[in-house]
Write a protein that holds these residues in place. Structure first.
Motif, PDB file in Angstrom:
ATOM      1  N   MET A 198       4.831   9.323  29.557  1.00 41.13           N
ATOM      2  CA  MET A 198       4.629   7.875  29.534  1.00 41.13           C
ATOM      3  C   MET A 198       5.921   7.167  29.185  1.00 41.13           C
ATOM      4  SD  MET A 198       2.646   7.134  25.915  1.00 41.13           S
ATOM      5  CE  MET A 198       3.002   5.393  25.785  1.00 41.13           C
ATOM      6  N   ARG A 199       5.924   5.887  29.483  1.00 42.95           N
ATOM      7  CA  ARG A 199       7.015   5.038  29.029  1.00 42.95           C
ATOM      8  C   ARG A 199       6.529   4.336  27.771  1.00 42.95           C
ATOM      9  NH1 ARG A 199       9.844  -0.009  32.267  1.00 42.95           N
ATOM     10  NH2 ARG A 199      11.207  -0.621  30.547  1.00 42.95           N
ATOM     11  N   ARG A 200       7.292   4.431  26.703  1.00 44.65           N
ATOM     12  CA  ARG A 200       6.882   3.877  25.429  1.00 44.65           C
ATOM     13  C   ARG A 200       6.526   2.398  25.598  1.00 44.65           C
ATOM     14  NH1 ARG A 200      11.133   5.537  22.395  1.00 44.65           N
ATOM     15  NH2 ARG A 200      10.249   7.564  21.963  1.00 44.65           N
ATOM     16  N   GLY A 201       5.366   2.026  25.034  1.00 48.02           N
ATOM     17  CA  GLY A 201       4.955   0.625  25.102  1.00 48.02           C
ATOM     18  C   GLY A 201       4.226   0.267  26.377  1.00 48.02           C
ATOM     19  N   SER A 202       4.014   1.255  27.249  1.00 53.82           N
ATOM     20  CA  SER A 202       3.320   0.986  28.500  1.00 53.82           C
ATOM     21  C   SER A 202       2.100   1.882  28.587  1.00 53.82           C
ATOM     22  CB  SER A 202       4.262   1.254  29.674  1.00 53.82           C
ATOM     23  OG  SER A 202       3.553   1.705  30.805  1.00 53.82           O
ATOM     24  N   GLU A 203       1.102   1.451  29.332  1.00 51.76           N
ATOM     25  CA  GLU A 203      -0.099   2.270  29.484  1.00 51.76           C
ATOM     26  C   GLU A 203      -0.008   3.166  30.718  1.00 51.76           C
ATOM     27  OE1 GLU A 203      -3.712   1.602  27.952  1.00 51.76           O
ATOM     28  OE2 GLU A 203      -2.482   1.189  26.211  1.00 51.76           O
ATOM     29  N   ALA A 204       1.054   3.021  31.493  1.00 48.53           N
ATOM     30  CA  ALA A 204       1.182   3.839  32.702  1.00 48.53           C
ATOM     31  C   ALA A 204       1.488   5.288  32.334  1.00 48.53           C
ATOM     32  CB  ALA A 204       2.290   3.269  33.584  1.00 48.53           C
ATOM     33  N   ARG A 205       1.037   6.217  33.174  1.00 49.62           N
ATOM     34  CA  ARG A 205       1.294   7.634  32.916  1.00 49.62           C
ATOM     35  C   ARG A 205       1.740   8.319  34.201  1.00 49.62           C
ATOM     36  NH1 ARG A 205      -3.892   7.333  30.929  1.00 49.62           N
ATOM     37  NH2 ARG A 205      -4.817   8.982  32.175  1.00 49.62           N
ATOM     38  N   LEU A 206       2.480   9.403  34.007  1.00 50.73           N
ATOM     39  CA  LEU A 206       2.992  10.163  35.136  1.00 50.73           C
ATOM     40  C   LEU A 206       2.703  11.637  34.870  1.00 50.73           C
ATOM     41  CD1 LEU A 206       4.854  10.002  37.708  1.00 50.73           C
ATOM     42  CD2 LEU A 206       6.738  10.514  36.150  1.00 50.73           C
ATOM     43  N   VAL A 207       2.074  12.307  35.840  1.00 53.21           N
ATOM     44  CA  VAL A 207       1.830  13.747  35.695  1.00 53.21           C
ATOM     45  C   VAL A 207       2.618  14.447  36.799  1.00 53.21           C
ATOM     46  CG1 VAL A 207       0.112  15.584  35.731  1.00 53.21           C
ATOM     47  CG2 VAL A 207      -0.455  13.370  34.693  1.00 53.21           C
ATOM     48  N   ILE A 208       3.591  15.253  36.392  1.00 53.77           N
ATOM     49  CA  ILE A 208       4.463  15.922  37.367  1.00 53.77           C
ATOM     50  C   ILE A 208       3.873  17.292  37.669  1.00 53.77           C
ATOM     51  CG2 ILE A 208       6.806  16.730  37.826  1.00 53.77           C
ATOM     52  CD1 ILE A 208       7.639  14.598  35.602  1.00 53.77           C
ATOM     53  N   GLU A 209       3.324  17.423  38.879  1.00 55.29           N
ATOM     54  CA  GLU A 209       2.589  18.647  39.236  1.00 55.29           C
ATOM     55  C   GLU A 209       3.542  19.777  39.610  1.00 55.29           C
ATOM     56  OE1 GLU A 209      -0.617  18.384  39.064  1.00 55.29           O
ATOM     57  OE2 GLU A 209      -1.369  16.532  39.952  1.00 55.29           O
ATOM     58  N   ASP A 210       4.664  19.433  40.185  1.00 49.54           N
ATOM     59  CA  ASP A 210       5.580  20.413  40.760  1.00 49.54           C
ATOM     60  C   ASP A 210       6.381  21.100  39.647  1.00 49.54           C
ATOM     61  OD1 ASP A 210       7.951  21.572  41.826  1.00 49.54           O
ATOM     62  OD2 ASP A 210       7.606  20.456  43.678  1.00 49.54           O
ATOM     63  N   ALA A 211       6.163  22.418  39.489  1.00 47.36           N
ATOM     64  CA  ALA A 211       6.758  23.142  38.359  1.00 47.36           C
ATOM     65  C   ALA A 211       8.285  23.143  38.433  1.00 47.36           C
ATOM     66  CB  ALA A 211       6.224  24.573  38.323  1.00 47.36           C
ATOM     67  N   GLU A 212       8.821  23.305  39.644  1.00 45.39           N
ATOM     68  CA  GLU A 212      10.270  23.341  39.791  1.00 45.39           C
ATOM     69  C   GLU A 212      10.877  21.978  39.434  1.00 45.39           C
ATOM     70  OE1 GLU A 212      12.374  25.589  40.034  1.00 45.39           O
ATOM     71  OE2 GLU A 212      14.159  24.423  40.534  1.00 45.39           O
ATOM     72  N   LEU A 213      10.210  20.914  39.872  1.00 46.57           N
ATOM     73  CA  LEU A 213      10.666  19.559  39.554  1.00 46.57           C
ATOM     74  C   LEU A 213      10.630  19.318  38.038  1.00 46.57           C
ATOM     75  CD1 LEU A 213      11.529  16.744  40.576  1.00 46.57           C
ATOM     76  CD2 LEU A 213       9.108  16.183  40.834  1.00 46.57           C
ATOM     77  N   ARG A 214       9.573  19.799  37.389  1.00 47.33           N
ATOM     78  CA  ARG A 214       9.487  19.652  35.926  1.00 47.33           C
ATOM     79  C   ARG A 214      10.673  20.340  35.260  1.00 47.33           C
ATOM     80  NH1 ARG A 214       4.044  20.946  36.357  1.00 47.33           N
ATOM     81  NH2 ARG A 214       4.369  23.052  35.542  1.00 47.33           N
ATOM     82  N   ARG A 215      11.000  21.568  35.759  1.00 47.58           N
ATOM     83  CA  ARG A 215      12.081  22.340  35.153  1.00 47.58           C
ATOM     84  C   ARG A 215      13.417  21.605  35.311  1.00 47.58           C
ATOM     85  NH1 ARG A 215      15.866  25.616  36.077  1.00 47.58           N
ATOM     86  NH2 ARG A 215      15.722  25.380  38.328  1.00 47.58           N
ATOM     87  N   GLN A 216      13.640  21.060  36.529  1.00 49.52           N
ATOM     88  CA  GLN A 216      14.889  20.324  36.789  1.00 49.52           C
ATOM     89  C   GLN A 216      15.010  19.086  35.905  1.00 49.52           C
ATOM     90  OE1 GLN A 216      14.969  19.310  40.920  1.00 49.52           O
ATOM     91  NE2 GLN A 216      15.052  21.448  41.615  1.00 49.52           N
TER      92      GLN A 216
END
Ligand SMILES: [Zn+2]
Length: 361
Positions: A60-78
């Motif tokens: 999340m971005r602090r102070g915001s209610e928006a959320r992001l879920v990064i499904e791609d494991a390689e992208l998460r690692r990068q």
């Protein structure tokens, strides 16, 4: 597979997006990578949830209610390597914990998350309260609320309204089943309890002019469900410590935070919750191609009929925004497929007719 899912914090509907690291920021784009959806400064990024056990903890971005879920494991690692705040995404998950230890670990995680939720002054983490606990709490309040009033047992009617409730929730990516209890009699009202449990009173179904009005009220309640308003309301009202004590103590302590009636009052939805539920309800009906004029229609018709009912202030009537304003905000054209077929609507109208019948001899 999409690289990531993005929730804008107002609708519980996920959007597929692309993600890349910029200099000092995280850039969220459409899935083609062409249009920028949001830019989150690196200094404001927070990784939520249980990074030990969750495959893709939300960001999340602090102070915001928006959320992001990064499904791609390689992208998460990068991203974990490029942006220090996202380092937790790159940590290997702990090896599987023996099942027997999981419940304790889940509770510990819930305690921690609850405190964090209070600390950041936001109820964004309420959805991560273990669903089992939410559901048990919801059942307990439902039992208390319904008391000795009989439940309607018409199976065709119950089937029709339960199927629509689950279609609406699924359209918002809500991951749990919706349960409905239809109580015989009044008031003309409906409630959402924690754990996806809805209470409808048969007087509301009797008062509605057609199935679209019942579907409108149902869609509004599903709006509360998919935004986890009930559990958020309780967390705000009672504070975390007392609520958790009650939730984890097998409810023997429920008396200390009040009987079902006052729990219900605690879940009374504020202005922003009602607006969100109204807007989400309309959006979900549209998403399924169904008529969406029933919410405004029901309010208007009840206001014309019995203006005093609109002041009951709990359930569907918890109307901090004036009812007239809610009608204006939800007014929709009478287009789209009727939410219930003629046969389904007939079975809904008869949902209680067998409840008190004597067994045949
Ligand atoms: Zn409501």
């Amino acid at each position: 597979m999409a690289a990531a899912r993005y929730y804008d914090g107002t609708l519980a509907i996920a959007r597929e997006v692309g993600v890349r690291a910029g200099s000092h920021e995280l850039i969220i784009t459409d899935s083609a990578g062409t249009a920028v959806v949001a830019r989150w400064p690196a200094a404001e990024l927070v990784v939520l949830g249980d990074t030990e056990h969750e495959k893709a903890p939300p960001v999340m971005r602090r102070g915001s209610e928006a959320r992001l879920v990064i499904e791609d494991a390689e992208l998460r690692r990068q991203l974990a390597q490029l942006i220090p705040a996202l380092a937790p995404l790159g940590r290997p998950r702990a090896r599987a914990v023996p099942r027997i230890a999981l419940f304790g670990a889940t509770l510990a995680a819930a305690v921690g998350l609850f405190w964090l939720a209070v600390d950041v002054g936001s109820s964004i983490l309420a959805p991560y309260v273990p669903y089992d606990l939410q559901h048990r709490l919801g059942n307990s309040v439902a039992d208390d609320l319904v008391g000795k009033q009989p439940l309607c047992q018409g199976s065709a009617g119950l089937f029709a309204i339960t199927v629509l409730a689950n279609r609406l929730a699924k359209a918002a990516d809500y991951p749990h089943p919706i349960e409905l209890r239809v109580v015989k009699g009044g008031p003309v009202n409906a409630f959402t309890l924690p754990g996806g449990i809805l209470i409808f009173y048969s007087d509301l179904i009797d008062k509605a002019r057609d199935g679209n009005e019942v579907a409108g009220v149902l869609a509004h309640e599903i709006g509360h469900v998919v935004h986890y308003h009930a559990i958020k309301g309780l967390a705000r009202q009672y504070g975390v410590e007392q609520l958790l004590k009650a939730m984890t103590g097998g409810f023997s302590d429920l008396g200390t935070i009040g009987q079902g009636g006052s729990l219900l009052l605690a879940m009374r939805n504020g202005r922003s919750f009602e607006r969100d539920a109204d807007a989400t309800g309309v959006a979900l009906l549209h998403k399924l191609g169904l008529r969406a004029d029933g919410i405004a229609g029901f309010f208007q018709h009840m206001l014309d009929d019995q203006p005093r009912d609109a002041a009951a202030l709990i359930g569907i009537w918890s109307s901090h925004p004036p009812t007239a304003e809610r009608i204006a905000a939800t007014r929709q054209p009478a287009t789209g497929t009727p939410a219930f077929s003629e046969a389904e609507w007939k079975s809904l109208r008869a949902i209680c007719s067998g409840t008190n019948s004597q067994p045949r001899r």
